[in-house]
Scaffold this motif. Structure first.
Motif, PDB file in Angstrom:
ATOM      1  N   ALA A   1      -0.998   7.040   7.058  1.00 34.97           N
ATOM      2  CA  ALA A   1      -0.258   5.782   7.030  1.00 34.97           C
ATOM      3  C   ALA A   1       1.201   6.006   7.407  1.00 34.97           C
ATOM      4  CB  ALA A   1      -0.351   5.150   5.651  1.00 34.97           C
ATOM      5  N   ALA A   2       1.639   5.308   8.437  1.00 35.32           N
ATOM      6  CA  ALA A   2       3.028   5.388   8.883  1.00 35.32           C
ATOM      7  C   ALA A   2       3.866   4.346   8.152  1.00 35.32           C
ATOM      8  CB  ALA A   2       3.096   5.154  10.391  1.00 35.32           C
ATOM      9  N   ALA A   3       5.175   4.412   8.321  1.00 36.09           N
ATOM     10  CA  ALA A   3       6.068   3.421   7.736  1.00 36.09           C
ATOM     11  C   ALA A   3       5.672   2.025   8.208  1.00 36.09           C
ATOM     12  CB  ALA A   3       7.516   3.722   8.111  1.00 36.09           C
TER      13      ALA A   3
ATOM     14  N   ALA B   1       1.266   3.248   0.460  1.00 40.73           N
ATOM     15  CA  ALA B   1       0.580   3.996   1.515  1.00 40.73           C
ATOM     16  C   ALA B   1       1.594   4.800   2.319  1.00 40.73           C
ATOM     17  CB  ALA B   1      -0.184   3.050   2.440  1.00 40.73           C
ATOM     18  N   LYS B   2       1.428   6.120   2.301  1.00 35.26           N
ATOM     19  CA  LYS B   2       2.259   6.998   3.121  1.00 35.26           C
ATOM     20  C   LYS B   2       1.468   8.257   3.441  1.00 35.26           C
ATOM     21  CE  LYS B   2       6.720   9.319   3.503  1.00 35.26           C
ATOM     22  NZ  LYS B   2       8.000   9.662   2.831  1.00 35.26           N
ATOM     23  N   GLY B   3       1.313   8.529   4.726  1.00 39.19           N
ATOM     24  CA  GLY B   3       0.558   9.693   5.131  1.00 39.19           C
ATOM     25  C   GLY B   3      -0.872   9.623   4.639  1.00 39.19           C
ATOM     26  N   ALA B   4      -1.321  10.694   3.993  1.00 37.74           N
ATOM     27  CA  ALA B   4      -2.702  10.752   3.496  1.00 37.74           C
ATOM     28  C   ALA B   4      -2.844  10.212   2.087  1.00 37.74           C
ATOM     29  CB  ALA B   4      -3.197  12.193   3.541  1.00 37.74           C
ATOM     30  N   THR B   5      -1.759   9.640   1.521  1.00 42.00           N
ATOM     31  CA  THR B   5      -1.769   9.220   0.123  1.00 42.00           C
ATOM     32  C   THR B   5      -1.653   7.711  -0.023  1.00 42.00           C
ATOM     33  OG1 THR B   5      -0.754  11.317  -0.549  1.00 42.00           O
ATOM     34  CG2 THR B   5      -0.640   9.490  -2.114  1.00 42.00           C
TER      35      THR B   5
END
Length: 354
Positions: A38-40, A128-132
């Motif tokens: 998940a990107a910004a 949501a950020k990256g794999a988290t």
């Protein structure tokens, strides 16, 4: 997963294993999803209501399964003052530090990675950020129906594609669908609560849905798997379709519906609690679940499979006919007042092992 209609069955059918189970050597895998990235601002336009109908008696929503392929934040039993009996998505950008609630802080600028229910800083939220992905469900806010189960989750939709067949006849007989992630439950206070990984399956012969869940953490004790919950969802398809929920713990010995695949076993109540979980669903597990659901369907339709009385048809017993329609990864609670549940998931993967 949405449990409004399902409470009596849940309480009536609400054992955990100890050591990790041994697994056989894996010959090969085919990845269907993950890990997420998940990107910004990726939540912008990707937050949906997970319930459809009039609250508190909502049904599982057709969203995000009827939307374009991608990752979504789904929430249910949260409304807005303008429509107090209708599910609404989390839509308020949030710069509040949720780290003490979910165990995960994406860092500044937090508003690029978080959405919440309303103006209250600690209202229910998705991260949501990256794999988290982080999840926070809070009953101590306005316009929630958490007394009838509320939840926040990360969904992946295939965009209605039905070509992904986890148990395709092209795989060897040993093929199994595996779901795995590191799951962390940070804080909990409620009547009931649980954390899960689910595969949303589509029976291509009937267009009915099978929500197949691995229960990795729960607040109550009881049997290691639940009786299938079967009902007709009027929001799926033109005339509605059958919807069945299958839920199994991950135990050392395995259950009728799933087996541990080298990760932790289901945790009962402990918090904070963080483990890597991996559960496998074989063809035999799937057929067991379908047969148990079909027994209920026949009993409700004068012994027939054609949906004579309630419009729900028997599910296919051929694993090759099931498409992976999506993935659900989240938590839900039942409670009021100060009830809450928070945690996060990282590294989610779904694949066929064969």
């Amino acid at each position: 997963m949405t449990r409004t209609l399902l409470l009596p069955a849940l309480l009536g059918a609400l054992a955990l294993g100890g050591a990790l189970s041994a697994t056989s050597a894996r010959a090969a895998t085919f990845n269907h999803y993950g890990p997420p990235s998940a990107a910004a601002w990726s939540l912008s336009g990707h937050s949906v209501e997970g319930g459809a109908g009039t609250l508190p008696n909502a049904y599982p929503s057709p969203k995000p399964w009827n939307l374009a392929a991608g990752d979504y934040c789904s929430s249910y039993k949260f409304a807005q003052p303008s429509a107090p009996t209708t599910d609404a998505p989390l839509a308020t950008v949030s710069d509040f530090n949720l780290g003490s609630l979910t165990g995960f802080d994406p860092g500044v600028p937090r508003e690029a990675y978080q959405l919440r229910h309303n103006a209250q800083p600690d209202s229910s939220a998705c991260q949501a950020k990256g794999a988290t992905w982080g999840f926070w469900a809070n009953a101590n806010t306005n316009n929630n129906y958490c007394t009838n189960w509320c939840g926040v989750r990360h969904d992946y939709s295939t965009g209605q594609a039905t070509g992904t067949r986890p148990w395709s006849n092209g795989y060897p007989p040993s093929a199994k669908l595996v779901m795995t992630a590191f799951r962390y439950v940070h804080t909990y206070a409620a009547n009931l609560g649980w954390s899960y990984l689910c595969a949303m399956l589509h029976d291509t012969t009937t267009s009915q849905r099978l929500e197949y869940c691995l229960r990795v953490w729960r607040s109550w004790s009881g049997p290691a798997y639940d009786t299938p919950i079967v009902f007709r969802n009027p929001y799926i398809g033109t005339l509605g379709a059958g919807f069945t929920s299958i839920v199994s713990d991950l135990t050392a010995a395995g259950t009728r519906y799933a087996q541990n695949w080298g990760g932790a076993t289901t945790v009962l109540g402990t918090q904070p609690s963080g483990n890597t979980y991996a559960g496998a669903i074989t063809r035999s597990h799937l057929v067991n679940a379908v047969n148990d659901a079909n027994a209920q369907i026949r009993a409700s339709n004068l012994g027939t499979c054609i949906g004579l009385l309630n419009g729900i048809r028997c599910y296919s017993t051929d694993p090759d006919k099931y498409a992976l329609f999506g993935v659900e990864d989240g938590l839900e609670l039942m409670g009021s007042g100060a009830s809450h549940l928070g945690g996060y998931s990282t590294g989610l993967r779904v694949y066929t092992d064969y």
